[in-house]
Design an enzyme around this catalytic site. Structure first.
Site, PDB file in Angstrom:
ATOM      1  N   HIS A   1     -11.318  -0.119   9.948  1.00 57.87           N
ATOM      2  CA  HIS A   1     -10.173  -0.450  10.708  1.00 57.87           C
ATOM      3  C   HIS A   1      -9.882   0.528  11.915  1.00 57.87           C
ATOM      4  O   HIS A   1      -8.741   0.191  12.698  1.00 57.87           O
ATOM      5  CB  HIS A   1      -8.897  -0.230   9.876  1.00 57.87           C
ATOM      6  CG  HIS A   1      -8.977  -1.235   8.617  1.00 57.87           C
ATOM      7  ND1 HIS A   1      -9.242  -2.812   8.672  1.00 57.87           N
ATOM      8  CD2 HIS A   1      -8.753  -1.104   7.165  1.00 57.87           C
ATOM      9  CE1 HIS A   1      -9.147  -3.117   7.465  1.00 57.87           C
ATOM     10  NE2 HIS A   1      -8.983  -2.159   6.642  1.00 57.87           N
TER      11      HIS A   1
HETATM   12 ZN    ZN Z   1     -10.423  -2.543   2.290  1.00 54.57          ZN
END
Ligand code: ZN
Length: 310
Positions: free
Chosen positions: A119
Site C-alpha cells: 500500500h
Molecule cells: Zn492485506
C-alpha cells in the site's frame, strides 16, 4: 530454496497495537524448528539506504519519514507510531525483499520472512506500509538491467494499490492483483490487471479462478522474475480479510503459484504479505505455508533431478 530473515524485522510497538509485529520472528522460529530454515540456506539482508529507497519513493517522503519529521496526517495514514526502531525495521525489510529477488534470480526460488508492504505509494505510506519493498526491489532490478520484465503476483486480500501506482507508466513491471473487491483500499489505483473477488469466497472457487488466470498471464507477460505477495489475510478467520480460504487452501494456492512459474523457468521471490490475528502462533504458522510450499517444491525437483541422474 533460499530464505531471508533479519532480527531487525521486529521492533516493539505500543501494547495492544493491532499490527502483529512479533509474527516475523515467529515465522523464522517455526521455519527453524521444522528444518525449513537452516544456517546454510538463510541469508541476512542489508538495510535499504536512501539511494535505494529513492529509486522508487520521492526524496521528500523518504527524508520526512527517516528523520521523523513526517507530519501527523501522513503518519496516521500509515497507522504505525514513528520510532527509530521502525525506520530500521522498514529499511531492513526492503533490503530483505531485494535480496530475496536477487537470490531467486540466482537459484530459482527464494522467500523472505517479511515483505509485501504494497500500500506504500511513491510519495506516501498507507495501511501499515511505509516503503514498498516489492516496488523498490522491482524498480531497482529493472533499472540495473538484471531483468527486463517482472510480473508482480499479488494475492494478498487487499489490492496492491501502491505497487500499481509505482508502475502505472513503467511497462517493464506488470502488476497483477487478485483481492477482495469490497476491502481496503476503498479507492483502488488500477494496476495492469486487477481481479476483485466477492466477499466470502472459499477454496474451490478461489483456486479455480486463479488457475483460469495465472498460466496465461505468465505466458503473456513473459517475465524473468515473479515477485509473489502471499498475503494470508485471505484466511477465513482473518480480522481484516473477508474471504474464506482454509489453511490448506492457502498452501495449495502457494504451491500452485510456485509450480506454474518454476515449470516455465521463471524465478520466484516470495514475500509474506498481510495477515491479522490475535493468535500470533496460528498467524505465523499460516504465513509459513509459503515457505513450506517452496521447500516442498524444491525437494521434489531435487529428487526428480537425482532420479534422472541415477
Ligand atoms: Zn492485506
Amino acid at each position: 530454496m533460499k530464505l531471508v530473515y533479519h532480527e531487525e524485522y521486529v521492533t516493539p510497538l505500543p501494547e495492544g497495537h493491532r499490527f502483529p509485529m512479533p509474527k516475523f520472528a515467529k515465522v523464522n522460529s517455526i521455519l527453524r524448528s521444522e528444518g525449513i530454515a537452516t544456517s546454510e540456506n538463510t541469508y541476512s539482508p542489508e538495510s535499504a539506504d536512501v539511494a535505494l529507497l529513492t529509486h522508487l519513493h520521492t526524496p521528500a517522503y523518504v527524508e520526512s519519514f527517516l528523520s521523523g519529521e513526517i507530519d501527523a496526517k501522513a503518519l496516521r495514514r500509515i497507522g504505525l507510531p514513528w520510532s527509530e526502531g521502525l525506520t530500521r525495521r522498514t529499511r531492513r525489510a526492503v533490503g530483505g525483499t531485494l535480496l530475496t529477488a536477487r537470490l531467486a534470480l540466482r537459484h530459482g526460488l527464494a522467500c523472505n520472512a517479511a515483505g509485501g508492504t504494497h500500500h506504500a505509494h511513491p510519495g506516501f505510506g498507507s495501511g501499515f506500509c511505509i516503503f514498498n519493498d516489492i516496488a523498490v526491489a522491482a524498480r531497482s532490478l529493472v533499472d540495473e538491467g538484471a531483468v527486463s520484465r517482472i510480473l508482480v503476483v499479488d494475492l494478498d486480500v487487499h489490492q496492491g494499490d501502491g505497487t500499481a501506482a509505482a508502475f502505472a507508466d513503467d511497462p517493464r513491471v506488470f502488476t497483477f492483483s487478485m483481492h477482495c473487491e469490497s476491502n481496503f483500499p476503498f479507492r483502488k489505483t488500477p494496476g495492469d490487471y486487477d481481479i476483485g473477488l466477492p466477499d466470502g469466497m472459499q477454496d474451490a472457487e478461489y483456486l479455480s479462478r486463479l488457475e483460469a488466470e495465472l498460466p496465461q498471464l505468465i505466458e503473456h507477460v513473459e517475465p524473468q522474475l515473479v515477485i509473489y505477495d502471499a498475503g494470508v489475510d485471505v484466511y477465513a478467520g482473518d480480522r481484516l480479510g473477508r474471504l474464506s480460504l482454509s489453511l490448506d487452501g492457502i498452501y495449495q494456492r502457494d504451491s500452485y503459484v510456485i509450480g506454474e512459474c518454476r515449470r516455465r523457468g521463471v524465478a520466484v521471490a516470495g514475500v509474506i504479505g498481510g495477515g491479522y490475528d490475535q493468535d500470533l502462533d496460528a498467524l505465523a504458522h499460516r504465513h509459513c505455508m509459503l515457505h513450506r510450499a517452496a521447500f516442498e517444491h524444491h525437494s521434489r525437483v531435487n529428487k526428480q533431478d537425482t532420479q534422472k541422474a541415477g
